[in-house]
Structures are given as structure tokens and as C-alpha cells.
Design a protein around this motif. Structure first.
Motif, PDB file in Angstrom:
ATOM      1  N   GLU A 208       0.868  -1.179  -0.174  1.00 21.01           N
ATOM      2  CA  GLU A 208       0.131   0.069   0.197  1.00 21.01           C
ATOM      3  C   GLU A 208       0.886   1.232   0.125  1.00 21.01           C
ATOM      4  O   GLU A 208       1.856   1.321   0.817  1.00 21.01           O
ATOM      5  CB  GLU A 208      -0.990   0.061   1.239  1.00 21.01           C
TER       6      GLU A 208
ATOM      7  N   TRP B 124       2.051  12.650  -0.615  1.00 20.67           N
ATOM      8  CA  TRP B 124       1.596  14.052  -0.646  1.00 20.67           C
ATOM      9  C   TRP B 124       2.914  14.986  -0.868  1.00 20.67           C
ATOM     10  O   TRP B 124       3.811  14.987  -0.118  1.00 20.67           O
ATOM     11  CB  TRP B 124       0.964  14.405   0.701  1.00 20.67           C
TER      12      TRP B 124
ATOM     13  N   LEU C 119      -2.279  13.581   7.934  1.00 21.41           N
ATOM     14  CA  LEU C 119      -2.379  12.956   6.883  1.00 21.41           C
ATOM     15  C   LEU C 119      -2.139  11.413   7.217  1.00 21.41           C
ATOM     16  O   LEU C 119      -2.492  10.408   6.721  1.00 21.41           O
ATOM     17  CB  LEU C 119      -1.475  13.380   5.746  1.00 21.41           C
TER      18      LEU C 119
ATOM     19  N   LYS D  83      -4.803   9.737   9.278  1.00 19.09           N
ATOM     20  CA  LYS D  83      -5.603   9.288   8.596  1.00 19.09           C
ATOM     21  C   LYS D  83      -5.614   8.057   7.538  1.00 19.09           C
ATOM     22  O   LYS D  83      -6.386   7.195   7.408  1.00 19.09           O
ATOM     23  CB  LYS D  83      -6.260  10.332   7.701  1.00 19.09           C
ATOM     24  N   GLN D  84      -4.193   8.071   7.140  1.00 19.63           N
ATOM     25  CA  GLN D  84      -4.020   6.867   6.113  1.00 19.63           C
ATOM     26  C   GLN D  84      -3.504   5.753   7.000  1.00 19.63           C
ATOM     27  O   GLN D  84      -4.099   4.636   6.346  1.00 19.63           O
ATOM     28  CB  GLN D  84      -2.417   7.282   5.358  1.00 19.63           C
TER      29      GLN D  84
ATOM     30  N   ALA E 101       0.857   5.769  -0.400  1.00 22.09           N
ATOM     31  CA  ALA E 101       0.155   7.148  -0.514  1.00 22.09           C
ATOM     32  C   ALA E 101       1.446   8.384  -0.376  1.00 22.09           C
ATOM     33  O   ALA E 101       2.607   8.044   0.194  1.00 22.09           O
ATOM     34  CB  ALA E 101      -0.746   7.134   0.991  1.00 22.09           C
TER      35      ALA E 101
ATOM     36  N   TRP F 232      -5.559   1.867   6.745  1.00 20.03           N
ATOM     37  CA  TRP F 232      -4.743   0.790   6.665  1.00 20.03           C
ATOM     38  C   TRP F 232      -5.007  -0.245   7.667  1.00 20.03           C
ATOM     39  O   TRP F 232      -4.450  -1.139   7.854  1.00 20.03           O
ATOM     40  CB  TRP F 232      -3.480   1.186   6.206  1.00 20.03           C
TER      41      TRP F 232
END
Length: 182
Positions: free
Chosen positions: A57, A61, A76, A79-80, A59, A84
Motif C-alpha cells: 500500500e 503528498w 495525513l 488518517k492513512q 500514499a 490501513w
């Protein structure tokens, strides 16, 4: 030059330890797998053994290099990790990401930075990329100094961490196993 630090070892490990085939500095999960397999051989049950066909996985930014980005990076990450199912490492990850973002703000003149996180089989990797080529070094702050302890916090909480030079700067990274927050 890249260096990988591991509080489980006796000192820095050579940069070639985590390089992908072909000598590139691409720091993704194939090099993470190699580092963890080596760590597994060194410390046995204290390490996570990664298996073939890992579930990856990712992510990322791009954030402006402003003080508000420290708080935004923490939100961030929280939240991520929640998405997961890795809330149990959220406190450590938020603190360490905040330290890395704060280092960019304090020690570089970059306009922005990139925050990346990824997980494979419960191993979390966080990276903060900036435009400055300077590699951070641990220093010995006096007891009344207001700064200079971030890398010690990183070294204490992360299973391993390090820096990689890029064409336009560097990446500071750390890894946390799934049992870190338990």
C-alpha cells in the motif's frame, strides 16, 4: 552516499546493504525486503519476516515548506494509517514524520517537500524528500538546548532509518514494524 541506521546493530550499515539490483538508489520495497531479510538473519524473532507476494500500500503528498505542514503531515499520516488498519503505530509515526518535516523547515530553503508512506505485511515506511543535499548528523545538544534531539528520537523509536541522496536533494526515511505501537 547513503547510510542505514539500525538501533539493533552496533553502528551504521553500508549503503549497499539496501540498494536494489543495478546499484540504483530506488528505495522501495524490494530493498526493504532485502534489509528485513538481513535483519531477520541477525536478530531472528525480533524482526518481521517478509513473504513473497507482499501486499503493498502506498500514499504520497506534496506539502509546502511552511510551519503548518508539520500538523498537516501528522493528520495525513493518522488518517492513512487508520484506513490501513495500522492505528497502533500512528503515535510513533506522527511524531517521527513531524520531526523530519520540522528538519526540512529548519535546515533547508526548499519551497516544498514530499511525504510518502507505504506498508507491506505490517512494515511501515515513511519518507520525507526535500531539495537540500545536506545529510543530517546527530549532534550532542547541551541539556538546556531547545533543539538537536530529533535524530535521537528517530533512532530510539524507528527500527531503522537513513538518508538517500536524490538528483535534486535527499530523502530521510524510517521504518516501523507492526508491533512498534503495541
Amino acid at each position: 552516499m547513503s547510510v542505514i541506521y539500525s538501533p539493533l546493530g552496533s553502528g551504521p550499515m553500508p549503503a549497499s546493504y539496501g540498494r536494489e539490483p543495478g546499484g540504483g538508489l530506488g528505495r522501495r520495497h524490494s530493498s526493504m525486503r532485502d534489509r528485513w531479510e538481513t535483519l531477520w538473519r541477525r536478530v531472528g524473532d525480533l524482526a518481521i519476516q517478509l513473504v513473497d507476494g507482499a501486499d503493498l500500500e502506498e500514499a504520497s503528498w506534496r506539502l509546502p515548506a511552511r510551519p503548518a505542514s508539520c500538523g498537516r503531515a501528522r493528520r495525513l499520516i493518522r488518517k492513512q494509517l487508520s484506513a490501513w488498519g495500522m492505528e497502533h503505530v500512528s503515535d510513533e509515526a506522527e511524531l517521527l514524520v513531524s520531526e523530519l518535516v520540522a528538519n526540512v523547515l529548519r535546515h533547508t530553503c526548499c519551497d516544498d517537500l514530499t511525504l510518502r508512506i507505504s506498508t507491506v505485511n505490517g512494515l511501515l515506511r515513511c519518507e520525507v524528500e526535500d531539495c537540500n543535499e545536506g545529510i543530517p548528523r546527530m549532534r550532542w545538544p547541551a541539556p538546556d538546548d531547545e533543539s538537536g534531539r530529533g535524530l535521537y528520537i528517530l533512532d530510539s523509536l524507528a527500527c531503522c532509518w537513513g538518508t538517500d541522496r536524490t538528483r535534486s536533494g535527499k530523502i530521510m526515511w524510517f521504518e516501523l514494524p507492526s508491533y512498534a505501537g503495541r
